[in-house]
Design a protein around this motif. Structure first.
Motif, mmCIF file in Angstrom:
data_model
loop_
_atom_site.group_PDB
_atom_site.id
_atom_site.type_symbol
_atom_site.label_atom_id
_atom_site.label_comp_id
_atom_site.label_asym_id
_atom_site.label_seq_id
_atom_site.Cartn_x
_atom_site.Cartn_y
_atom_site.Cartn_z
ATOM 1 N N LYS A 53 59.098 25.601 106.971
ATOM 2 C CA LYS A 53 59.304 24.610 105.918
ATOM 3 C C LYS A 53 60.781 24.234 105.875
ATOM 4 O O LYS A 53 61.647 25.054 106.205
ATOM 5 C CB LYS A 53 58.876 25.177 104.558
ATOM 6 C CG LYS A 53 57.395 25.503 104.464
ATOM 7 C CD LYS A 53 57.070 26.031 103.087
ATOM 8 C CE LYS A 53 55.578 26.366 102.967
ATOM 9 N NZ LYS A 53 55.234 26.900 101.626
ATOM 10 N N PRO A 54 61.089 23.032 105.477
ATOM 11 C CA PRO A 54 62.503 22.644 105.363
ATOM 12 C C PRO A 54 63.228 23.547 104.383
ATOM 13 O O PRO A 54 62.664 24.010 103.384
ATOM 14 C CB PRO A 54 62.430 21.194 104.860
ATOM 15 C CG PRO A 54 61.046 20.726 105.187
ATOM 16 C CD PRO A 54 60.168 21.934 105.131
ATOM 17 N N LEU A 55 64.485 23.819 104.673
ATOM 18 C CA LEU A 55 65.288 24.634 103.765
ATOM 19 C C LEU A 55 65.528 23.880 102.465
ATOM 20 O O LEU A 55 65.605 22.644 102.451
ATOM 21 C CB LEU A 55 66.630 24.972 104.421
ATOM 22 C CG LEU A 55 66.564 25.903 105.639
ATOM 23 C CD1 LEU A 55 67.935 26.012 106.279
ATOM 24 C CD2 LEU A 55 66.056 27.274 105.239
ATOM 25 N N GLU A 84 70.971 24.411 101.005
ATOM 26 C CA GLU A 84 70.989 25.587 101.879
ATOM 27 C C GLU A 84 70.964 25.207 103.368
ATOM 28 O O GLU A 84 70.877 26.064 104.226
ATOM 29 C CB GLU A 84 69.784 26.491 101.581
ATOM 30 C CG GLU A 84 69.823 27.106 100.189
ATOM 31 C CD GLU A 84 68.684 28.076 99.970
ATOM 32 O OE1 GLU A 84 68.088 28.498 100.993
ATOM 33 O OE2 GLU A 84 68.377 28.404 98.808
ATOM 34 N N GLU A 85 71.031 23.892 103.649
ATOM 35 C CA GLU A 85 71.035 23.468 105.050
ATOM 36 C C GLU A 85 72.328 23.937 105.714
ATOM 37 O O GLU A 85 73.367 24.029 105.069
ATOM 38 C CB GLU A 85 70.943 21.940 105.153
ATOM 39 C CG GLU A 85 69.735 21.339 104.455
ATOM 40 C CD GLU A 85 70.054 20.900 103.043
ATOM 41 O OE1 GLU A 85 71.045 21.426 102.486
ATOM 42 O OE2 GLU A 85 69.330 20.054 102.514
ATOM 43 N N PRO A 86 72.263 24.259 107.029
ATOM 44 C CA PRO A 86 73.487 24.672 107.725
ATOM 45 C C PRO A 86 74.473 23.516 107.808
ATOM 46 O O PRO A 86 74.088 22.343 107.864
ATOM 47 C CB PRO A 86 72.983 25.075 109.118
ATOM 48 C CG PRO A 86 71.691 24.339 109.280
ATOM 49 C CD PRO A 86 71.087 24.253 107.915
ATOM 50 N N ASP A 87 75.742 23.836 107.822
ATOM 51 C CA ASP A 87 76.770 22.810 107.927
ATOM 52 C C ASP A 87 76.716 22.146 109.298
ATOM 53 O O ASP A 87 76.401 22.799 110.298
ATOM 54 C CB ASP A 87 78.158 23.425 107.722
ATOM 55 C CG ASP A 87 78.337 23.974 106.305
ATOM 56 O OD1 ASP A 87 77.695 23.414 105.398
ATOM 57 O OD2 ASP A 87 79.096 24.945 106.137
ATOM 58 N N PRO A 88 76.986 20.859 109.360
ATOM 59 C CA PRO A 88 77.010 20.202 110.674
ATOM 60 C C PRO A 88 78.119 20.777 111.540
ATOM 61 O O PRO A 88 79.115 21.305 111.038
ATOM 62 C CB PRO A 88 77.274 18.728 110.333
ATOM 63 C CG PRO A 88 77.923 18.760 108.986
ATOM 64 C CD PRO A 88 77.323 19.935 108.265
ATOM 65 N N LYS A 100 67.310 22.161 99.337
ATOM 66 C CA LYS A 100 68.508 21.332 99.311
ATOM 67 C C LYS A 100 69.716 22.187 98.940
ATOM 68 O O LYS A 100 69.677 22.986 98.013
ATOM 69 C CB LYS A 100 68.346 20.194 98.304
ATOM 70 C CG LYS A 100 69.471 19.169 98.386
ATOM 71 C CD LYS A 100 69.184 17.982 97.483
ATOM 72 C CE LYS A 100 70.292 16.942 97.605
ATOM 73 N NZ LYS A 100 70.040 15.756 96.758
ATOM 74 N N TYR A 156 62.555 27.550 114.495
ATOM 75 C CA TYR A 156 62.999 26.831 113.296
ATOM 76 C C TYR A 156 62.095 27.190 112.104
ATOM 77 O O TYR A 156 60.968 27.628 112.288
ATOM 78 C CB TYR A 156 62.991 25.320 113.541
ATOM 79 C CG TYR A 156 61.678 24.784 114.056
ATOM 80 C CD1 TYR A 156 60.645 24.458 113.184
ATOM 81 C CD2 TYR A 156 61.470 24.613 115.426
ATOM 82 C CE1 TYR A 156 59.445 23.972 113.664
ATOM 83 C CE2 TYR A 156 60.266 24.131 115.905
ATOM 84 C CZ TYR A 156 59.259 23.801 115.017
ATOM 85 O OH TYR A 156 58.068 23.331 115.492
ATOM 86 N N PRO A 157 62.577 27.012 110.886
ATOM 87 C CA PRO A 157 61.762 27.375 109.720
ATOM 88 C C PRO A 157 60.479 26.569 109.652
ATOM 89 O O PRO A 157 60.442 25.398 110.039
ATOM 90 C CB PRO A 157 62.689 27.048 108.538
ATOM 91 C CG PRO A 157 64.059 26.952 109.113
ATOM 92 C CD PRO A 157 63.893 26.505 110.526
#
Length: 251
Positions: A62-64, A68-72, A66, A59-60
């Motif tokens: 750092k958080p991606l 750019e998060e993958p779709d649920p 806002k 996993y990254p």
């Protein structure tokens, strides 16, 4: 020596005292040796530990950002999301031209007590199912052709310490090789880790038509699946396999 003390008692007491002294000496030696050992370790330089062999994290770091998060995961691909809704919608639809079996449940649900009544000892079966954490049962059945009847049950279990669906399927598969049932180990169901399908030997009884039967058992997540085919004519192996695969695809 006191006159009221038996002479034979003295050696035993001495033996006990000697044994006690040896035990005390051994204990002192153990404590002393342990203390010396700790002292030697304390005077040494610490030994560095070997580096951990840890691969790169998946996993990254750092958080991606806002947006750019993958779709649920869509509900159509999320078994848990699908399984929490109307379980009847996961059943294979009745084929075109098929008639609703006269013994089918009217609304597609089967009570737990009705489900248990299909077993030789309904009371024991009900207790066992409650122990496994049975939650609900969805069922469909239909009639096609001359005397062909198809039935599918989705038996859902509650989340918990028990692996209800897996355990139930394993138990059903355990007795399939018995002579009074399929009399064979069955065949593996493609796409399922533990699924198998079975074609039973013909059942003959005087005064009745021959009865042919085929079954399939598998589980997906918390849902155990039972597939049944009954006919007065021989059931091709591909028929039970195809129906089971179609139901598996719905899950």
């Amino acid at each position: 020596m006191s006159p009221d003390t038996p002479p034979a008692a003295r050696p035993r007491r001495r033996a006990l005292r000697t044994t006690g002294l040896i035990a005390v000496a051994a204990l002192l030696g153990l404590v002393g040796g342990t203390a010396v050992g700790y002292r030697i370790q304390a005077d040494r330089e610490p030994t560095p530990l070997p580096p951990l062999n840890q691969p790169g994290l998946a996993y990254p770091a750092k958080p991606l950002p806002k947006g750019e998060e993958p779709d649920p995961l869509p509900a159509s691909e999320d078994l848990q999301a699908k399984a929490q809704g109307d379980l009847r919608k996961l059943l294979v639809p009745r084929p075109a031209g098929a008639k609703k079996d006269k013994f089918a449940d009217r609304d597609g649900w089967q009570s737990v007590s009705e489900f248990a009544s299909h077993f030789d000892r309904p009371g024991d079966a009900l207790s066992y199912q409650l122990e496994l954490g049975i939650r609900r049962v969805a069922v469909t059945s239909w009639a096609t052709g001359g005397d062909r009847v198809s039935e599918i049950r989705l038996v859902q279990y509650r989340a918990g310490d028990e692996l209800g669906a897996q355990d139930y399927v394993a138990e059903q598969q355990d007795y399939m090789p018995d002579a009074e049932f399929a009399d064979s180990e069955g065949e593996p169901l493609e796409g399922s880790a533990d699924g198998r399908y079975y074609v039973f030997p013909v059942q003959r009884e005087a005064g009745y038509e021959d009865l042919y039967e085929a079954r399939a058992y598998f589980h997906r997540g918390d849902i155990a699946v039972e597939v049944f085919l009954y006919d007065t004519e021989k059931i091709p192996e591909k028929d039970i396999r195809s129906l089971a695969e179609r139901q598996l695809g719905r899950l």
